[in-house]
Scaffold this motif. Structure first.
Motif, short mmCIF file in Angstrom:
data_model
loop_
_atom_site.label_atom_id
_atom_site.label_comp_id
_atom_site.label_asym_id
_atom_site.label_seq_id
_atom_site.Cartn_x
_atom_site.Cartn_y
_atom_site.Cartn_z
N SER A 25 -6.43 18.80 50.86
CA SER A 25 -7.11 20.05 51.16
C SER A 25 -8.59 19.95 50.83
CB SER A 25 -6.48 21.19 50.37
OG SER A 25 -7.27 22.34 50.48
N ALA A 26 -8.88 19.37 49.66
CA ALA A 26 -10.28 19.31 49.23
C ALA A 26 -11.09 18.35 50.10
CB ALA A 26 -10.33 18.87 47.77
N LEU A 29 -13.61 17.78 56.34
CA LEU A 29 -14.85 17.62 57.10
C LEU A 29 -16.06 17.85 56.21
CD1 LEU A 29 -13.82 19.56 60.33
CD2 LEU A 29 -13.74 17.13 59.91
N GLY A 30 -15.87 18.71 55.21
CA GLY A 30 -16.97 19.01 54.29
C GLY A 30 -17.51 17.74 53.63
N TYR A 106 -12.86 26.30 61.70
CA TYR A 106 -12.72 24.92 61.19
C TYR A 106 -11.97 24.03 62.21
CZ TYR A 106 -12.09 21.47 57.38
OH TYR A 106 -12.11 20.34 56.58
N PHE A 247 -16.75 24.92 48.74
CA PHE A 247 -16.12 24.61 50.02
C PHE A 247 -15.37 23.29 49.92
CE2 PHE A 247 -16.27 22.85 54.38
CZ PHE A 247 -15.62 23.88 55.03
N SER A 248 -16.04 22.31 49.32
CA SER A 248 -15.46 20.98 49.29
C SER A 248 -14.20 20.94 48.43
CB SER A 248 -16.50 19.99 48.77
OG SER A 248 -16.07 18.69 49.02
N SER A 250 -12.21 23.40 48.05
CA SER A 250 -11.31 24.45 48.58
C SER A 250 -11.05 25.52 47.55
CB SER A 250 -9.96 23.87 49.02
OG SER A 250 -10.10 22.79 49.85
N VAL A 255 -6.32 28.74 48.28
CA VAL A 255 -5.52 27.56 48.64
C VAL A 255 -4.96 26.87 47.40
CG1 VAL A 255 -5.68 25.23 49.58
CG2 VAL A 255 -6.71 27.13 50.80
N1 PFF Z 1 -12.37 21.47 51.45
C1 PFF Z 1 -12.39 21.35 52.88
C2 PFF Z 1 -13.51 20.41 53.31
O1 PFF Z 1 -14.26 19.94 52.45
O2 PFF Z 1 -13.63 20.17 54.48
C3 PFF Z 1 -12.54 22.65 53.59
C4 PFF Z 1 -11.68 23.75 53.09
C5 PFF Z 1 -10.30 23.60 53.04
C6 PFF Z 1 -12.25 24.92 52.70
C7 PFF Z 1 -9.50 24.62 52.55
C8 PFF Z 1 -11.49 25.94 52.23
C9 PFF Z 1 -10.12 25.79 52.16
F1 PFF Z 1 -9.40 26.78 51.74
#
Ligand code: PFF
Length: 680
Positions: A25-26, A29-30, A106, A247-248, A250, A255
């Protein structure tokens, strides 16, 4: 406080399954798309300072917090918050609604990745020619034209225009992939991530080794790592660093709470959170090395010919880095279609588990609340998410995607949500209970510093960033209206969306939930209340300071007097916060509870302090802005960059090494049993 729910909840198969799912999850794309271009745009190596501060000060403690509350309550975010008090349910929904906004766009970026993956496959079978290939600076224009015009059919201005049918199929494929990964529940997710996490790491490794061994790679790394210190004086650099950490990792979208709710009762919390956070940072950093080393290789190759292209001429494309600069760079180098395939395959596999983690979190929240069946809710969500996604695959969609992402992932959305999470759990819940819970399930223990950081340090930092942005937007020109008085539509819509999120969250929390879950008793509600007098003093002080701060901002008086008053207000805020904290420390015991006045005083006081700091920073930065930014030397890696590289590797290797060592040591002697050891 509520006991662990006795009801049998589905659980991950193994500790590894959970860690990989959370990493999945973490890491998304970020990391490969967002981090490299943000680091490059906001100070190169200097950006790592706010980023690492944010990671350790805010990222890891909040991840531990989310794991603890999810694991403690065994419920997805809304119900987990509700265990503290029924009014807190809306805080959980707030994050979930934000996740819903993200899940509408996303997958659109993932759809671009699927398309480019397809072009690369076609390229491999048709002799290695990529559709965006071209030489020299015209080639860069070619690549931009291919992405913006041929692929996106982009138009300027706020109008959406027509749907791009070429992106509809990849979007369907994306949603279908997400659907099939989670339709069977988290056990299957725990297995799929054994593929979707290591595979992109392998691809990244290939890209990094290839990039670093290219002639000229150092040139690219100089752009990536040479620090531009003056960027640190800009609020936007700090906001991006903190936003990127949220964001990275999550965080704050519910989540990690949801994932931890499926964690076996005897699982580690603190160590897992640290491993996941550091692994995420390592992936981002290495992704940046791969991208910029390759851009350096491209610059070197083109400089041998008649049409030299410098790294900065392509890297300035910002968010389009992954779809313009990098594909262009690959096209200049041997085996371009193969490496392009590897790059987009890495993006797709990185992104898909992040995307479905959001869907899973929203799904679990709905299922927990309503008791509806997954097999009905998931298809409905998939169709709804896809339909919303159509907005972003119109001709004007890409611009809207950028604007809305800026609001949701910026200070207005996610940093505010993180702040809310910390103040609610830090001041209104019994944070000590969560710490005890985390410690009783961990290879290493948290000290009381963690309570203070969730209660005071993080809210003050996030609050200061929030107010900094707020004052910047309110007092700066052209946020919602141009100087000529015209409304700026994208900002108005972005702001309306983040403002609508709490409204929707409140409505969702008011809907009656399923009846088969018995409301938990809150035994501490009946305990005698302590610290009323100190609480009242703190509350009155904090409220008066809040009023004075508003007057400070609106009433014109002499600058010197204003400065003195501001510092006094800051000191007053600190006094009120520490007094409230003292009440909570003293009276949140097994035989008493702290007065609610003290709890609310703590929240108001942290906001007072944040606002005062934001005002001070605003003044300082205005003074700084006159300074000229000196461009770093760009053709070789400077000495400072080598130090930065060494420090980052030390943090990553040292951090991960220590966590694994603790896990092994604890496995041997602390008696903590992991799910792998005890079986399902
Ligand atoms: N962490 C993911 C990324 O870095 O692309 C994006 C993400 C996933 C954001 C799940 C938020 C989330 F709940």
């Amino acid at each position: 406080m509520a006991e662990l729910l006795e009801e049998q909840r589905e659980s991950w198969g193994t500790r590894g399954g959970f860690i990989l799912a959370a990493i999945g999850s973490a890491v998304g794309l970020g990391n490969l798309w967002g981090f490299p271009y943000k680091l490059y745009s906001y100070g190169g190596g200097a950006f790592l300072i706010p980023y690492i501060i944010a990671l350790f000060l805010v990222g890891i403690p909040i991840m531990i917090l989310e794991f603890s509350i999810g694991h403690y309550t065994q419920r997805a975010a809304p119900d987990a918050f509700k265990r503290g008090h029924k009014r807190f349910e809306m805080v959980g929904w707030w994050g979930i609604v934000l996740a819903f906004v993200i899940i509408t766009y996303y997958p659109v970026i993932l759809a671009y990745c699927f398309s480019f993956l397809w072009y690369s496959i076609v390229g491999i079978f048709t002799g290695g020619e990529l559709p965006w290939a071209g030489e020299g600076i015209e080639g860069v224009e070619n690549a931009k034209h291919f992405f913006n015009e041929t692929y996106l059919g982009k138009t300027d201005g706020p109008s959406l225009g027509s749907i791009r049918w070429n992106i509809v199929w990849p979007l369907i494929i994306t949603w279908a992939a997400m659907y099939f990964c989670i339709f069977k529940g988290v056990k299957l997710v725990g297995k799929i991530v054994w593929l979707t996490v290591p595979l992109p790491w392998l691809m990244l490794l290939i890209l990094t080794i290839r990039g670093l061994t290219l002639e000229g790679s150092m040139q690219g790394l100089a752009y990536y790592l040479d620090p531009v210190w003056s960027e640190l004086a800009k609020p936007i650099t700090w906001r991006y660093a903190f936003g990127q950490v949220f964001f990275s990792l999550s965080l704050a979208y519910g989540v990690m709470i949801t994932y931890a709710s499926f964690l076996h009762k005897k699982s580690d919390i603190n160590n897992n959170a640290s491993i996941i956070s550091i692994a995420d940072f390592a992936t981002s950093f290495v992704a940046g090395l791969a991208v910029f080393a390759t851009l350096g290789g491209m610059a070197y190759v083109t400089q041998l010919g008649d049409n030299p292209v410098a790294v900065e001429q392509v890297a300035e494309t910002g968010p389009s880095l992954a779809f313009v600069a990098f594909p262009y760079a690959l096209a200049q180098l041997p085996y371009s279609a193969w490496f392009s395939f590897i790059f987009f395959f890495a993006l797709v596999t990185l992104g898909v588990d992040s995307a479905f983690s959001m869907t899973e979190s929203i799904l679990a929240s709905i299922v927990d609340k309503t008791g509806w069946r997954r097999c009905i809710v998931l298809p409905v969500m998939t169709v709804v998410g896809f339909l919303f996604g159509l907005i972003y695959i119109t001709q004007g969609g890409f611009n809207w995607l950028g604007t809305i992402d800026g609001f949701v992932n910026g200070t207005w959305g996610i940093a505010f949500m993180g702040l809310l999470e910390c103040v609610v759990l830090g001041w209104l819940w019994r944070i000590k209970t969560l710490r005890r819970h985390a410690n009783s399930h961990s290879d290493w223990k948290l000290g009381p510093w963690w309570d203070y950081s969730i209660r005071m340090v993080i809210p003050v930092v996030l609050g200061a960033l929030f107010f900094w942005q707020l004052f910047d937007d309110i007092f700066g020109d052209g946020f919602l209206r141009t100087p000529e008085g015209e409304w700026i539509l994208p900002n108005c819509v972005g702001l309306s969306i983040v403002a609508l999120v709490p409204v929707v969250a409140v409505v969702l929390s008011l809907i009656r939930g399923r009846k088969d879950i018995v409301e938990q008793e809150h035994p501490e509600q009946n305990l005698p209340i302590g610290g009323r007098r100190e609480g009242a003093i703190a509350f009155i002080t904090a409220s008066i300071i809040a009023v004075l701060l508003i007057l400070w901002l609106t009433v014109p008086i002499s600058e010197t007097i204003k400065q003195v008053i501001l510092w006094l207000l800051l000191l007053g805020g600190i006094f009120a916060m520490l007094l409230s904290n003292h009440v909570l420390d003293k009276h949140h015991t097994s035989t008493s509870q702290a007065s609610w006045l003290a709890r609310w005083a703590g929240i108001i006081a942290t906001m007072d302090i944040s606002a005062s700091i934001a005002i001070i920073l605003l003044g300082l930065v205005k003074a700084e802005e006159a300074e000229v930014t000196t461009a770093p030397i760009r053709d070789t890696l400077s000495g400072v960059s080598y130090i930065i590289l060494a420090v980052v590797f030390l943090i990553i290797i040292g951090g991960l090494g220590w966590c694994f060592y603790r896990a092994l040591a604890a496995g041997k002697d602390s008696g903590i049993q992991h799910p792998d050891e005890i079986g399902d």
